[in-house]
Write an enzyme that holds these catalytic residues in place. Structure first.
Site, PDB file in Angstrom:
ATOM      1  CD  GLU A  97      -1.098  -0.459   3.669  1.00 16.84           C
ATOM      2  OE1 GLU A  97      -0.612  -0.431   4.871  1.00 16.84           O
ATOM      3  OE2 GLU A  97      -1.890  -1.489   3.223  1.00 16.84           O
ATOM      4  CB  CYS A 111       3.549   8.037   2.557  1.00 16.27           C
ATOM      5  SG  CYS A 111       4.354   6.912   3.958  1.00 16.27           S
ATOM      6  CB  CYS A 118       8.037  -5.453   8.306  1.00 12.15           C
ATOM      7  SG  CYS A 118       8.979  -3.932   9.110  1.00 12.15           S
ATOM      8  CB  CYS A 122       7.078  -1.219  15.592  1.00 19.68           C
ATOM      9  SG  CYS A 122       8.152  -1.006  15.046  1.00 19.68           S
ATOM     10  CB  CYS A 125       2.839  -1.459  12.989  1.00 21.24           C
ATOM     11  SG  CYS A 125       3.961  -1.520  11.314  1.00 21.24           S
ATOM     12  N   GLY A 167       7.628  -1.648   5.972  1.00 18.74           N
ATOM     13  CA  GLY A 167       9.083  -2.082   5.840  1.00 18.74           C
ATOM     14  C   GLY A 167      10.002  -1.237   6.109  1.00 18.74           C
ATOM     15  CB  CYS A 345       2.339   1.238   7.404  1.00 15.54           C
ATOM     16  SG  CYS A 345       3.372   0.678   9.405  1.00 15.54           S
TER      17      CYS A 345
END
Ligand code: SF4
Length: 353
Positions: A97, A111, A118, A122, A125, A167, A345
């Site tokens: 995205e 963005c 990823c 985190c 996220c 990422g 994200c």
């Protein structure tokens, strides 16, 4: 003509490679100039529409490269604040995205993502929940930018690029820098390097490699480090990657970036109610940053459906910012955009799985 050129994708080739391919195809030297003008300046997505190229040239290009874009737009959402978000599916079925942000200073910011999934994990996220799948290619990074640019009316173009999507950019650095070369190229998107920000979770070796690269090529991009916590215990809880480096090493690498490039580093701090927004966190953050030339971007958390973290109130956010400022730390509060379309994200990709 030989079949081997069917393997080439126009956005994957750096200009010298593309030029060599066009020469092998027997096309005139000026063809690459026209091709790049159509793709980057005129936002054209089909060889057929490149009307100052001869019909024969357009046919050759279509036969050799097929299409300019490789992905398929699965969804295109727009929120009340005019943030637009695209979900793109690549031929291998993986999805990514990217987001177009508008503000009242006439900034039109792309963005973009650099990886599928990823590995950083985190906790706040959505992207980190699925783990790492693969790096994006140069063409896939560029395609996000070109698709977002083409959402703008003809008289507008992207003014800023932030590499803050899915990422960890420093783990796909060479490919990212190759794509960013087109962002700053006069016959590419023609943006100043000052308008390009690379955001990292904080990988010291990656920050130093970026510093070396940007000093070598003269493209001193802005660096944003996602700090999010002012002590190692808390930071490792919310950013597991922190256990490999620790805040001290990340700050030292950021100092080196500033020294080598002269660019002030921004520290991103996602404010999470009850977790990292207490008075002791202000004190610790001041201790870390008071002798550094740095800016703190304070971002109230975007809620993620599957996670339990809470967004702080506007009052709590303002209090945290005020306490930092009163200690001499430069702070900008960044308000969330695109809430209705899943601006944290990775959210949209998860909804459409
Ligand atoms: S916040 Fe960024 S670095 Fe952390 S898991 Fe999400 S995409 Fe990865």
């Amino acid at each position: 003509m030989t079949n081997r050129f069917f393997e080439h994708k126009v956005l994957e080739q750096i200009p010298a490679e593309l030029s060599a391919i066009l020469t092998e195809l027997g096309l005139p030297r000026f063809c690459i100039r026209q091709l790049r003008r159509w793709i980057f300046a005129r936002k054209t997505t089909s060889f057929d529409k490149m009307t100052d190229l001869s019909k024969e040239t357009r046919k050759i290009l279509t036969e050799q490269f097929g299409t300019i874009f490789q992905g398929k737009e699965l969804t295109h959402d727009q929120s009340a604040d005019l943030t637009e978000k695209l979900l793109i599916e690549w031929p291998d079925g993986e999805r990514v995205e990217c987001v177009l942000l508008r503000d009242d200073r006439n900034h039109r910011t792309a963005c973009i993502s650099t990886q599928i999934g990823c590995a950083m994990g985190c906790l706040f996220c959505a992207s980190g929940m699925d783990g790492f799948v693969r790096n994006l290619t140069r063409g896939e990074i560029l395609e996000q930018l070109l698709r977002l640019n083409s959402l703008l009316p003809d008289h507008e173009r992207l003014t800023h690029v932030v590499v803050m999507g899915i990422g960890e950019p420093l783990l796909n650095l060479d490919t990212l820098l190759s794509a960013l070369d087109e962002v700053t190229a006069p016959d590419g998107l023609n943006l100043s390097v000052r308008r390009v920000t690379i955001s990292t979770v904080g990988i010291p070796s990656g920050i130093r490699k970026l510093a070396e690269s940007v000093v070598c090529n003269g493209k001193k991009y802005k660096l944003a480090v996602s700090l999010h916590a002012p002590n190692d215990e808390l930071r490792t809880r919310i950013i597991p990657q922190n256990r490999f480096s620790g805040i001290d090493e990340i700050l030292k690498a950021s100092d080196d970036y500033f020294e080598q490039t002269g660019r002030r580093v921004t520290f991103e701090y996602i404010l999470i109610a009850g977790l990292n927004d207490q008075p002791e966190h202000v004190r610790q953050l001041v201790h870390l940053l008071k002798h550094r030339t740095a800016i703190v971007n304070l971002i109230p958390l975007n809620p993620v459906m599957e996670l339990n973290f809470q967004t702080p109130s506007a009052k709590a956010t303002a209090r945290f910012a005020g306490q930092l400022e009163s200690q001499g730390i430069q702070v900008k509060v960044r308000f969330r955009k695109g809430d209705q379309i899943g601006a944290a994200c990775g959210q949209l990709r998860r909804i459409h799985r």
